[in-house]
Write a protein that holds these residues in place. Structure first.
Motif, PDB file in Angstrom:
ATOM      1  N   GLY A   1       0.489  -1.261  -0.032  1.00  0.00           N
ATOM      2  CA  GLY A   1       0.223  -0.220   0.154  1.00  0.00           C
ATOM      3  C   GLY A   1       0.815   1.199  -0.141  1.00  0.00           C
ATOM      4  N   PHE A   2       0.290   2.038   0.759  1.00  0.00           N
ATOM      5  CA  PHE A   2       0.517   3.564   0.613  1.00  0.00           C
ATOM      6  C   PHE A   2       0.755   4.694   1.665  1.00  0.00           C
ATOM      7  CE2 PHE A   2       0.343   2.688  -4.566  1.00  0.00           C
ATOM      8  CZ  PHE A   2       0.955   2.902  -4.637  1.00  0.00           C
ATOM      9  N   THR A   3       1.626   5.143   1.647  1.00  0.00           N
ATOM     10  CA  THR A   3       0.835   5.644   3.063  1.00  0.00           C
ATOM     11  C   THR A   3       0.595   7.750   2.784  1.00  0.00           C
ATOM     12  OG1 THR A   3       2.410   5.050   5.001  1.00  0.00           O
ATOM     13  CG2 THR A   3       1.809   7.481   5.524  1.00  0.00           C
TER      14      THR A   3
ATOM     15  N   PRO B   1      -2.467   4.718   6.223  1.00  0.00           N
ATOM     16  CA  PRO B   1      -2.335   3.979   4.784  1.00  0.00           C
ATOM     17  C   PRO B   1      -3.500   4.129   3.337  1.00  0.00           C
ATOM     18  CG  PRO B   1      -3.096   2.319   6.649  1.00  0.00           C
ATOM     19  CD  PRO B   1      -3.209   4.337   7.367  1.00  0.00           C
ATOM     20  N   LYS B   2      -3.323   5.389   2.607  1.00  0.00           N
ATOM     21  CA  LYS B   2      -4.019   5.912   1.532  1.00  0.00           C
ATOM     22  C   LYS B   2      -5.593   5.559   1.594  1.00  0.00           C
ATOM     23  CE  LYS B   2      -3.760   7.423  -3.365  1.00  0.00           C
ATOM     24  NZ  LYS B   2      -2.916   7.417  -4.458  1.00  0.00           N
ATOM     25  N   GLU B   3      -5.600   4.104   1.542  1.00  0.00           N
ATOM     26  CA  GLU B   3      -7.266   4.051   0.886  1.00  0.00           C
ATOM     27  C   GLU B   3      -8.445   3.974   2.395  1.00  0.00           C
ATOM     28  OE1 GLU B   3      -4.701   0.203   2.948  1.00  0.00           O
ATOM     29  OE2 GLU B   3      -3.988   1.235   1.589  1.00  0.00           O
ATOM     30  N   ILE B   4      -7.498   3.774   3.339  1.00  0.00           N
ATOM     31  CA  ILE B   4      -8.580   4.080   4.656  1.00  0.00           C
ATOM     32  C   ILE B   4      -8.964   5.486   4.805  1.00  0.00           C
ATOM     33  CG2 ILE B   4      -7.956   4.510   7.292  1.00  0.00           C
ATOM     34  CD1 ILE B   4      -6.394   1.653   7.121  1.00  0.00           C
TER      35      ILE B   4
ATOM     36  N   VAL C   1       3.311   7.691  -0.466  1.00  0.00           N
ATOM     37  CA  VAL C   1       4.468   7.785  -0.939  1.00  0.00           C
ATOM     38  C   VAL C   1       4.226   5.580  -0.461  1.00  0.00           C
ATOM     39  CG1 VAL C   1       5.226   7.301   2.355  1.00  0.00           C
ATOM     40  CG2 VAL C   1       6.814   6.608   0.234  1.00  0.00           C
ATOM     41  N   GLU C   2       5.033   5.392  -1.102  1.00  0.00           N
ATOM     42  CA  GLU C   2       4.517   3.353  -1.152  1.00  0.00           C
ATOM     43  C   GLU C   2       5.206   2.963   0.126  1.00  0.00           C
ATOM     44  OE1 GLU C   2       4.280   0.273  -5.122  1.00  0.00           O
ATOM     45  OE2 GLU C   2       5.860   1.363  -5.332  1.00  0.00           O
TER      46      GLU C   2
ATOM     47  N   ASN D   1     -10.462   0.898  -7.089  1.00  0.00           N
ATOM     48  CA  ASN D   1      -9.546   2.117  -7.585  1.00  0.00           C
ATOM     49  C   ASN D   1      -8.102   1.892  -7.003  1.00  0.00           C
ATOM     50  OD1 ASN D   1     -12.773   3.323  -9.170  1.00  0.00           O
ATOM     51  ND2 ASN D   1     -11.991   4.070  -7.144  1.00  0.00           N
ATOM     52  N   GLN D   2      -7.696   0.864  -6.754  1.00  0.00           N
ATOM     53  CA  GLN D   2      -6.427   0.731  -6.533  1.00  0.00           C
ATOM     54  C   GLN D   2      -5.671  -1.229  -7.015  1.00  0.00           C
ATOM     55  OE1 GLN D   2      -5.121   1.772  -2.584  1.00  0.00           O
ATOM     56  NE2 GLN D   2      -3.808   0.181  -2.268  1.00  0.00           N
ATOM     57  N   PRO D   3      -4.879  -0.442  -7.905  1.00  0.00           N
ATOM     58  CA  PRO D   3      -3.709  -2.092  -8.162  1.00  0.00           C
ATOM     59  C   PRO D   3      -3.636  -2.862  -7.161  1.00  0.00           C
ATOM     60  CG  PRO D   3      -2.754  -0.033  -8.294  1.00  0.00           C
ATOM     61  CD  PRO D   3      -3.935   0.728  -7.939  1.00  0.00           C
TER      62      PRO D   3
END
Length: 279
Positions: A125-127, A193-196, A215-216, A260-262
């Motif tokens: 994920g991403f932060t 986390p980006k998705e949250i 950032v990944e 929407n997230q790969p």
């Protein structure tokens, strides 16, 4: 006197036997052949407020992490029992045997491997640092002197504390409290986390918010935590996870919760998976 002594000895012996049968004592509960405290049942510590990964809806624990864990358990002939807790205490609760598994998008960092063992990874994920629209910075150095809210003991806590120079880190027990602080101006940014973070943005259209910095975090994939040395359970989780990747169940769940997230190629149907090595 002899009768009295024999009676006392019998009582002491029966008490000792009962204690052994009931696993008396304060030590860590011993796992049985399935690697769990209770035969065939996984007692799982998780969160209630971090959609779409882990959350509670209509009284049921759900989210990508938990739905995937239900699938893994079923593939291994196990049942699941979810219990809400705070992230800051989750790993210690797994380590001391209160929970068989920790499910909370836990990044499998080297520091955490000193406390628990991890399954193989099931997501990357991403932060993100979320701020009011236009109030943030696309550069990490732009947060010096800013108050950044984090969930205590999370990977975002580590990130804000060690990689955002000059920031004042404000710790909260859960995501709801951190978001409330961002909403009322108690913090300048919210590290999640980006998705949250995106889920909270979507659910609160009355507030103008954005992902100001992202950032990944692929080098430490999210994984399930188990007590150190519990190889029986770890093997079952990894086998069930591999099966869920192989037959495409993981990919289906990921698409459902993260449309929407790969998804990394390693986790797509038939993929090689994301191995995690425990120290």
């Amino acid at each position: 006197m002899r009768k009295t002594l024999l009676r006392a000895l019998a009582l002491a012996t029966s008490g000792l036997a009962a204690c052994v049968m009931a696993a008396c004592g304060t030590g860590t509960p011993a796992a049985n052949s399935s690697g769990t405290q209770q035969e065939g049942v996984l007692r799982i510590g998780t969160l209630t407020d971090a959609p779409p990964a882990i959350y509670q809806q209509d009284g049921e624990f759900t989210g990508y992490d938990n739905e995937l864990l239900k699938v893994i358990a079923a593939k291994e002939g196990l049942k699941t029992e979810f219990v809400g807790t705070e992230f800051s205490s989750l790993l210690s609760q797994v380590n001391n045997g209160q929970f068989d598994v920790g499910s909370s998008s836990i990044s499998s960092t080297a520091a955490r491997k000193k406390t628990v063992d991890f399954s193989n990874g099931y997501s990357t994920g991403f932060t993100s640092i979320i701020t009011r629209t236009g109030a943030g910075s696309a550069e990490v150095g732009g947060y010096a002197g800013k108050r950044l809210g984090v969930v205590q003991a999370s990977i975002q806590d580590d990130f804000a504390s060690s990689k955002v120079p000059g920031a004042e880190v404000v710790r909260f027990p859960g995501y709801n409290e951190g978001f409330a602080a961002l909403r009322n101006g108690g913090v300048d940014g919210w590290v999640v986390p980006k998705e949250i973070g995106q889920k909270y943005i979507d659910q609160n259209p009355d507030i103008a918010l954005e992902h100001a910095f992202t950032v990944e975090t692929k080098d430490t994939p999210s994984a399930y935590a188990v007590r150190k040395g519990n190889t029986a359970l770890l093997d079952k989780l990894n086998h069930g996870l591999a099966e869920a990747i192989k037959d495409g169940t993981l990919e289906q769940l990921y698409t459902r919760f993260y449309p929407n997230q790969p998804l990394p190629d390693e986790l797509k149907k038939g993929g090689a998976g994301l191995p995690v090595t425990n120290s």
